[in-house]
Design an enzyme around this catalytic site. Sequence first.
Site, PDB file in Angstrom:
ATOM      1  N   ASP A  11       1.197  -1.188  -0.084  1.00 43.36           N
ATOM      2  CA  ASP A  11      -0.057  -0.061  -0.150  1.00 43.36           C
ATOM      3  C   ASP A  11       0.827   1.651   0.373  1.00 43.36           C
ATOM      4  O   ASP A  11       2.146   1.309   0.091  1.00 43.36           O
ATOM      5  CB  ASP A  11      -1.512  -0.097   1.568  1.00 43.36           C
ATOM      6  CG  ASP A  11      -1.943   1.244   1.473  1.00 43.36           C
ATOM      7  OD1 ASP A  11      -1.945   2.223   0.464  1.00 43.36           O
ATOM      8  OD2 ASP A  11      -2.140   1.419   2.453  1.00 43.36           O
ATOM      9  N   ASP A  13      -0.093   4.786   1.130  1.00 43.58           N
ATOM     10  CA  ASP A  13      -0.138   6.493   1.980  1.00 43.58           C
ATOM     11  C   ASP A  13      -0.811   5.191   4.034  1.00 43.58           C
ATOM     12  O   ASP A  13      -0.881   3.752   3.998  1.00 43.58           O
ATOM     13  CB  ASP A  13      -2.063   6.844   2.526  1.00 43.58           C
ATOM     14  CG  ASP A  13      -1.963   7.127   1.058  1.00 43.58           C
ATOM     15  OD1 ASP A  13      -0.957   8.109   0.997  1.00 43.58           O
ATOM     16  OD2 ASP A  13      -2.785   7.410   0.797  1.00 43.58           O
TER      17      ASP A  13
END
Length: 263
Positions: A11, A13
């Site tokens: 991922d 963020d």
Amino acid sequence: MTSSSPALILDCDGVLADTERDGHLVAFNQAFAEAGLDIEWSVAEYADLVKIGGGKERMRHYLQTHPEAGVAEADLDATVADLHRRKSQLYVELVEAGKLPGRAGVRRLIESALDAGWRVAVASTSAERSVEAVLRTAVGEATRSRMAGVWAGDIVAAKKPAPDIYLRALADLDQDPEMVVVVEDSESGARAAAAAGLRHIVTISSLTGDDSFPDAATVISNLGEPGAPAHYRAGLDVRDEDGLVTVSSLELILDKADRPWPQ
């Protein structure tokens, strides 16, 4: 033909950098102020909003549930689009100014995985421009050029916790899901990985310490750096003797047939 190589998918963020509190939240509030809206999200308020995947979706939900913000339903689409465009510009400026450095162990693990023959990619429902800016800051241009790609933004209709972004990345990579380890930081992201049938590591970020991760292979503070070990939270303890998550840690997760893991 489905790839037999293992893959590491991260991922953006909260994983590549701790971007939500010190990046996205700051940019959202500045965009609201510039637009003349009487909105200023607090850290606590944003910690709840961040469970909604996607920045546009986050703003739309807030504006629809807070009519006092003064945005009419007829103007909602245009307002959200304009706000998000400006917010993304502000966010990229923060990243490029060095305000959001990469998290501990990210560059080390990505480079080690690439050197060991793993395919490495990023899958995020944030805007692609923002993701690329964070990625290049976290790992550098040379390492980014070795990676398999970035899957981000509106290329899927349903944002996390829906599994769509991971399923799209798997399909485009022609990747066997049994040969994938994901790194996530939030309950929403972990749910997306689990729904896609993917083994996943969780590295807690500043806004996700109270989230639930029932299907995570391991929950840790970060990936660890030499002299600064990761702190174990739950699941399998896959850290090496120095407290680092390594390629051997990823291989251990792939080799472990039983899921979910004990928490």
